[in-house]
Write a protein that holds these residues in place. Sequence first.
Motif, mmCIF file in Angstrom:
data_model
loop_
_atom_site.group_PDB
_atom_site.id
_atom_site.type_symbol
_atom_site.label_atom_id
_atom_site.label_comp_id
_atom_site.label_asym_id
_atom_site.label_seq_id
_atom_site.Cartn_x
_atom_site.Cartn_y
_atom_site.Cartn_z
ATOM 1 N N ASN A 191 -8.441 0.210 2.235
ATOM 2 C CA ASN A 191 -7.555 -0.873 2.657
ATOM 3 C C ASN A 191 -7.367 -0.870 4.171
ATOM 4 O OD1 ASN A 191 -7.116 -1.824 0.079
ATOM 5 N ND2 ASN A 191 -5.243 -0.659 -0.227
ATOM 6 N N GLY A 251 -2.242 -1.259 -3.487
ATOM 7 C CA GLY A 251 -3.124 -0.127 -3.266
ATOM 8 C C GLY A 251 -2.329 1.138 -3.519
ATOM 9 N N ASN A 271 -3.181 -1.105 6.418
ATOM 10 C CA ASN A 271 -3.536 -0.834 5.014
ATOM 11 C C ASN A 271 -2.989 -1.915 4.087
ATOM 12 O OD1 ASN A 271 -0.905 -0.052 5.535
ATOM 13 N ND2 ASN A 271 -1.134 2.025 4.758
ATOM 14 N N ASP A 317 0.849 -1.184 0.000
ATOM 15 C CA ASP A 317 0.000 0.000 0.000
ATOM 16 C C ASP A 317 0.889 1.239 0.000
ATOM 17 O OD1 ASP A 317 -3.044 0.919 0.593
ATOM 18 O OD2 ASP A 317 -1.628 2.274 1.573
ATOM 19 N N ALA A 329 -5.145 -4.755 1.879
ATOM 20 C CA ALA A 329 -4.942 -5.053 0.460
ATOM 21 C C ALA A 329 -4.741 -6.543 0.236
ATOM 22 C CB ALA A 329 -3.736 -4.273 -0.069
#
Length: 523
Positions: free
Chosen positions: A258, A65, A440, A8, A444
């Motif tokens: 996410n 992400g 995050n 991410d 993802a």
Amino acid sequence: MAYRLGIDVGGTNTDAVILDENNRVLAQTKTHTTEDIGSGIATAIQQVFADTEIAKEDVTIAMLGTTQCTNAIVERKKLISVGVLRVAAPATHSIPPFTDWDPELVAAIRPQTAIVSGGHEYDGRLIAAVDEDEVRTVLEQWRGKVDAVAIVGAFSALNADQEEQVRAVVAQVYGKDFPVSLSSAIGSLGLIERENATVLNSALFAVIEKVTSGFANSLRDVGVTDASLFLCQNDGTLMALDYAQKYPIFTIGSGPTNSIRGAAFLSELKDAIVLDIGGTTSDLGVLVNGFPRESSIAVNVGGVKTNFRMPDINSIGIGGGTVVHQHDDGTFTVGPDSVGYRITEKALVFGGDVLTLTDVAVRLGKANLGDPEKVAHVDLDLAQKVEQQVKQMLEDAIDSMKTQAGDVDLVLVGGGAIVAPATLNGVKQIHQDQLGAVANAIGATIAQVGGEYEKMYSYDAVDREDALADATEAAKQQALKAGARAETVKLVEMTETAIAYAPGNTTRVKAKVVGEIELDTLG
């Protein structure tokens, strides 16, 4: 053993995690986002593998992400020229395309526009038929001036046939590989907002091509060669790279999403408010049945009102790198500016000369970062007052996300979580996990492939059960195109909204499905 790699890219940090088949986090890393993005991704991949003995060829799925599409719109950079074909004459001449757009963004897109014959009424009646010769004339005038075309029909959410008809003409004139966006596949009711989203989608084709190729190349360069590749969507699900190349607009908002999904995984909560504190902002979202709550109003993207699916996110300028401004009269203000990814050179505890919220947290003994002696001179009363200001700002933001009275569960994640107070009014319990800093990337990595479909049905003309089944099947087809395995696709959300102004018991039906990743989907 098969493994999954999730990455991410945020405004301050790039996070990476590796999970096994049982969703156990085997390795994690957090590195600073770089200006060129790609080198930061490569560094994160190298670091996360350095912490484990996992063979890179055993990674079967990799997810990314990214905020690059969002940044391109906000910064007005790297956007391609778009021809906007509004299939809605003579009904819509009074409000031309790009009404209320920022002139700088319009200049960055360098548009050509035309309103051609076509469109439907809200009850499905034809306004006018498509004049294919008229469309061809417009396209010939645009030849060499546009890099993509956005096709927008009046009430195409009800009937998309005319948009498909015009797309066929574009393919005849410009070739079948010329990039085209259809508004019926992107937005919801509301011609102007749907048109805006479709234009932005077309303008992002070059950006998403760079993202997808860069992601694939970065993995290949470090030895991850056998993985199926996916990008994160803004509804908490995934899409294969070829699908993402058609719908780059769906990556916008995927970062906060996410984090929400990662928070759900770590806390095992289905319904809660998620507070993700990064280096630059605090993003608040709401978990509903394990997925982010979608916004029910038009969403502003880079100053443009749109109505494609977006998570309901409230962002405020509170993060680990947020600057505390001290004024000559003894007062102070918190943010909204941040030192961002330069925190290790700007913050006091790292030898810099900028007082940040990270410095305040260290001064109050809430964190042990850098050299605490470098903030010993910071007035303790000032630090306590700053914390109270942060507490009030966060409490106000949490209240704004509630839909009913009472205290709520709060999941606290993000690398900047150290700046949060120990208690918050209106919060029943604060849930934290030691892996929250990389929530995050976890979000993802655990994501499923999603599909969504929305259409208006007249229940006087179509049986309700048939309408729901039709919407579900259409959403399933979207999930399959995005890379889902057919036998795993299931319905997770169905909403029906009566359209009061439309005859025939007209109802807007929206279906959302998710499924497991089809491993034969190649990047």
